[in-house]
Enzyme design. Structure first.
Site, PDB file in Angstrom:
ATOM      1  N   HIS A   1       0.839  -1.203   0.000  1.00  0.00           N
ATOM      2  CA  HIS A   1       0.000   0.000   0.000  1.00  0.00           C
ATOM      3  C   HIS A   1       0.872   1.251   0.000  1.00  0.00           C
ATOM      4  CE1 HIS A   1      -3.804   2.082   1.894  1.00  0.00           C
ATOM      5  NE2 HIS A   1      -3.296   2.766   0.890  1.00  0.00           N
TER       6      HIS A   1
ATOM      7  N   HIS B   1       1.397   5.106  -2.108  1.00  0.00           N
ATOM      8  CA  HIS B   1       0.818   6.097  -3.020  1.00  0.00           C
ATOM      9  C   HIS B   1       1.875   7.140  -3.373  1.00  0.00           C
ATOM     10  CE1 HIS B   1      -3.202   4.575  -2.451  1.00  0.00           C
ATOM     11  NE2 HIS B   1      -3.196   4.840  -1.160  1.00  0.00           N
TER      12      HIS B   1
ATOM     13  N   SER C   1      -6.167  10.423  -2.380  1.00  0.00           N
ATOM     14  CA  SER C   1      -7.013  11.598  -2.206  1.00  0.00           C
ATOM     15  C   SER C   1      -7.080  12.444  -3.469  1.00  0.00           C
ATOM     16  CB  SER C   1      -6.518  12.454  -1.038  1.00  0.00           C
ATOM     17  OG  SER C   1      -5.211  12.945  -1.291  1.00  0.00           O
TER      18      SER C   1
ATOM     19  N   HIS D   1     -10.404   1.328  -2.181  1.00  0.00           N
ATOM     20  CA  HIS D   1      -9.876   2.568  -1.609  1.00  0.00           C
ATOM     21  C   HIS D   1     -10.666   3.760  -2.132  1.00  0.00           C
ATOM     22  CE1 HIS D   1      -7.122   5.296   0.227  1.00  0.00           C
ATOM     23  NE2 HIS D   1      -6.146   4.398   0.380  1.00  0.00           N
TER      24      HIS D   1
ATOM     25  N   TYR E   1     -12.331   7.280   4.835  1.00  0.00           N
ATOM     26  CA  TYR E   1     -11.540   6.091   4.508  1.00  0.00           C
ATOM     27  C   TYR E   1     -11.963   4.899   5.368  1.00  0.00           C
ATOM     28  CZ  TYR E   1      -8.003   8.550   1.637  1.00  0.00           C
ATOM     29  OH  TYR E   1      -7.345   9.251   0.660  1.00  0.00           O
TER      30      TYR E   1
ATOM     31  N   GLU F   1       1.482   2.609   3.912  1.00  0.00           N
ATOM     32  CA  GLU F   1       0.949   3.856   3.331  1.00  0.00           C
ATOM     33  C   GLU F   1       1.787   5.049   3.806  1.00  0.00           C
ATOM     34  OE1 GLU F   1      -3.425   5.778   2.253  1.00  0.00           O
ATOM     35  OE2 GLU F   1      -3.202   4.642   4.103  1.00  0.00           O
TER      36      GLU F   1
ATOM     37  N   ARG G   1       1.667  11.384   9.123  1.00  0.00           N
ATOM     38  CA  ARG G   1       3.083  11.526   8.785  1.00  0.00           C
ATOM     39  C   ARG G   1       3.970  11.871   9.973  1.00  0.00           C
ATOM     40  NH1 ARG G   1       3.043  14.619   2.887  1.00  0.00           N
ATOM     41  NH2 ARG G   1       1.235  13.525   2.022  1.00  0.00           N
TER      42      ARG G   1
END
Length: 348
Positions: free
Chosen positions: A6, A8, A80, A185, A201, A291, A297
């Site tokens: 996962h 992105h 997103s 997703h 989500y 992710e 973060r």
């Protein structure tokens, strides 16, 4: 080997967002009524060189992968940013094509570290069959090993039929033909009641699982595979509720009804939650994921480590050596057979 299923492209060069902003500004519903109409940008208008891609990846995802000992990431466009609610099918088709190409280019620059997965050009109220050509292109031209499937292209208003509805079948047929899974997703929420990453989500993960419990999709598609991200939303925490609801609906036990086809990733960002996931869901149904550089973060002040450093949680959990190896590598190879074939061609 540790495979992160996962990832992105959340750090794409600024030119990508600038192109998207031009595209959105050209749409009648988004244009400034006092300004002259602006033409939609052409795909060729986006110019991002390889050096820009390297600069966006090496100090970010690649650095963290090296620090955390992650060997390979399944890499897809920023979730997103999919924003399927914007414009129409043509809008989404142009946007998906550009985003998928960038992920492919990253995989070409770092062929042993990133493997592409594709977003689909979904659009509210549009037949999912329209996504099949982009799916085929990404598999055949880019070597995509998976797709991201949005069960709610409306952006938080849930106007689409459930995933078990026959309108989705043309897409499932193509997925079965290519033997690739989908990560379920959603994208940005435009419903002010649902925060995108904190509510939408996780709501979508839970909702998708319940749709699959209610239906009998896998009787029609016995080889279809779905990965539900973010640890499955509320599913592991409420496993008893879902077991009881399956009984009330006259369905077989969940192990028979859905767990042959449904998997959960490990994007759960604290140890107790991760421990619950590993305790409730069979190890064969869990795929390592982080992710990273995503919704969460920061560094957890309680541990001194990043919230999304999920390898720590997996290795601190009460897992046998074999189960840990299954979670971190072998399950991903089984669920993503095109990934497994690629790794074997690389001698891994």
């Amino acid at each position: 080997m540790i495979i992160d299923c996962h990832g992105h492209y959340t750090t794409a060069p600024p030119a990508l967002e600038a192109w998207r902003n031009r595209q959105i500004a050209s749409l009648p519903s988004h244009a400034d009524p006092s300004a002259a109409p602006t033409p939609a940008p052409a795909r060729a208008d986006l110019r991002i060189g390889d050096d820009e891609l390297r600069e966006s990846i090496e100090p970010n995802q690649l650095r963290l992968m090296d620090e955390r000992g992650i060997d390979v990431t399944v890499f897809s466009p920023r979730a997103s940013f999919m924003a399927h609610h914007i414009g129409d099918f043509g809008t989404s088709a142009a946007w998906a094509a550009i985003c998928n190409e960038l992920c492919f280019r990253v995989s070409q620059l770092y062929p042993e570290r990133f493997v592409p997965a594709a977003m689909l050009p979904q659009s509210p109220g549009v037949d999912p069959a329209t996504c099949v050509p982009e799916l085929a292109r990404c598999v055949e031209e880019y070597g995509a090993v998976a797709v991201n499937l949005n069960p709610d292209p409306s952006g938080g208003h849930w106007t689409s039929p459930p995933l078990t509805d026959r309108s989705w079948y043309p897409l499932y047929e193509k997925m079965a033909e290519y033997d690739i899974p989908a990560m379920i997703h959603v994208s940005t929420s435009v419903n002010p009641a649902f925060h995108t990453t904190g509510a939408h989500y996780l709501n979508a993960d839970t909702t998708a699982f319940m749709q699959l419990v209610q239906g009998d999709l896998f009787a029609d598609f016995p080889t279809l595979r779905f990965v539900i991200p973010h640890g499955g939303g509320a599913v592991p925490y409420h496993w008893g509720r879902f077991r009881g609801l399956a009984m009330a609906l006259g369905k077989p036990p969940l192990e028979e009804h859905v767990l042959g086809n449904v998997y959960f990733d490990t994007c759960v960002y604290h140890q107790p939650g991760s421990d619950l996931l590993y305790d409730v869901i069979p190890a064969r149904n869990i795929l390592f994921a982080s992710e990273m550089i995503g919704a969460v973060r920061d560094v957890d002040p309680c541990t001194g480590h990043h919230f999304d450093d999920t390898r720590r949680y997996a290795e601190a959990a009460d897992l046998s050596v074999d189960d840990l190896a299954a979670v971190q590598e072998h399950n991903a190879r089984a669920v993503y057979p095109r990934l497994d074939a690629l790794l074997k061609r690389q001698g891994r």
